[in-house]
Write an enzyme that holds these catalytic residues in place. Structure first.
Site, PDB file in Angstrom:
ATOM      1  N   LYS A  13      23.102   0.253 -24.917  1.00  0.00           N
ATOM      2  CA  LYS A  13      23.958   0.678 -26.039  1.00  0.00           C
ATOM      3  C   LYS A  13      23.108   1.070 -27.252  1.00  0.00           C
ATOM      4  O   LYS A  13      23.351   2.092 -27.871  1.00  0.00           O
ATOM      5  CB  LYS A  13      24.924  -0.458 -26.438  1.00  0.00           C
ATOM      6  N   ARG A  88      33.362  -7.833 -29.403  1.00  0.00           N
ATOM      7  CA  ARG A  88      32.730  -8.591 -28.318  1.00  0.00           C
ATOM      8  C   ARG A  88      33.745  -9.481 -27.612  1.00  0.00           C
ATOM      9  O   ARG A  88      33.419 -10.159 -26.663  1.00  0.00           O
ATOM     10  CB  ARG A  88      31.671  -9.468 -28.973  1.00  0.00           C
ATOM     11  N   ARG A 127      12.171  -6.306 -21.855  1.00  0.00           N
ATOM     12  CA  ARG A 127      12.323  -5.561 -23.118  1.00  0.00           C
ATOM     13  C   ARG A 127      11.323  -6.024 -24.192  1.00  0.00           C
ATOM     14  O   ARG A 127      11.170  -7.221 -24.425  1.00  0.00           O
ATOM     15  CB  ARG A 127      13.757  -5.775 -23.624  1.00  0.00           C
ATOM     16  N   ARG A 160      12.253 -10.249 -28.310  1.00  0.00           N
ATOM     17  CA  ARG A 160      13.300 -10.914 -29.089  1.00  0.00           C
ATOM     18  C   ARG A 160      13.390 -12.378 -28.677  1.00  0.00           C
ATOM     19  O   ARG A 160      13.233 -12.704 -27.510  1.00  0.00           O
ATOM     20  CB  ARG A 160      14.663 -10.244 -28.811  1.00  0.00           C
ATOM     21  N   ARG A 171      23.784 -15.257 -22.158  1.00  0.00           N
ATOM     22  CA  ARG A 171      24.399 -14.069 -22.791  1.00  0.00           C
ATOM     23  C   ARG A 171      25.194 -13.257 -21.763  1.00  0.00           C
ATOM     24  O   ARG A 171      26.259 -12.732 -22.074  1.00  0.00           O
ATOM     25  CB  ARG A 171      23.318 -13.200 -23.448  1.00  0.00           C
TER      26      ARG A 171
END
Ligand code: AMP
Length: 215
Positions: A13, A88, A127, A160, A171
């Protein structure tokens, strides 16, 4: 154009929103980025949110609604914006409807970026962000020259704090339980476009433009 990008963490996204922002000037409104910004500034909001984010849970609906209210009141959003990471859950979607009807605003498109669970895991665990350029990279998928470019310019590959395996698992669970019902919610409203987002960024982007009736 006012757009909601739906999809699991790691669906891309943020990457797609940034492309749209740079091509059309509609700002990306990422509640995750806004919350991380508050955390790094150690604001009252950030202090409240940090431990929740690090555990992979959702911050309270009231808190994120306040963030959204403030952001969409800014002038750069008036001709359009891309919501990335909000809503969300169903309650946030309902809050958004109430807010927008009070502001006489309307969402034009909801786009769901669909990605298989195993690919999501690799995207999230791999990531990284280059500390010098801010470029998003992935240790499994990015071309070696992009990784070398970051290292050779003195950069570090930053991860992160919520991109560790345990928090990622949480998550994704939260996504399946709370966020994925939004697919049905927007499908029933007949404003949902589904894009297979497992392909390369460019291919996904061109499909995105088609669904926005831009190309
Ligand atoms: P993201 O960058 O979108 O993956 O978001 C990172 C984290 O920020 C999430 O795991 C949540 O803890 C928090 N967060 C972001 N957006 C929301 C939202 N709309 N509602 C509640 N929590 C959020």
């Amino acid at each position: 154009m006012k757009i909601i990008l739906l999809g699991a963490p790691g669906a891309g996204k943020g990457t797609q929103a940034k492309r749209l922002e740079s091509d059309f000037g509609w700002p990306q409104i990422s509640t995750g980025d806004l919350l991380r910004d508050a955390v790094s500034k150690k604001s009252k909001l950030g202090l409240k949110a940090k431990s929740i984010i690090d555990r992979g849970n959702l911050v309270s609906n009231d808190l994120v609604l306040e963030i959204i209210k403030e952001r969409v009141a800014q002038e750069d959003t008036f001709s359009g914006f891309i919501l990335d990471g909000f809503p969300r859950n169903i309650d946030q979607a309902l809050d958004l409807e109430i807010l927008f009807s009070s502001l006489s605003k309307k969402i034009d498109r909801v786009i769901y970026l669909k990605v298989d669970h195993d690919i999501l895991m690799k995207r999230l665990t791999g990531r990284r962000t280059c500390s010098v350029t801010g470029k998003l990279l992935n240790i499994y998928f990015s071309p070696q020259r992009d990784i070398d470019e970051c290292i050779n310019s003195g950069g570090k590959l930053l991860q992160r704090s919520d991109d560790n395996e345990e928090t990622i698992g949480k998550r994704l669970d939260v996504y399946n339980l709370e966020t994925s019902p939004l697919i049905d919610f927007y499908e029933k409203k007949e404003c949902l476009f589904v894009i297979s987002a497992e392909n390369e960024v460019e291919k996904v982007y061109s499909e995105l433009l088609v669904s926005l009736e831009i190309s």
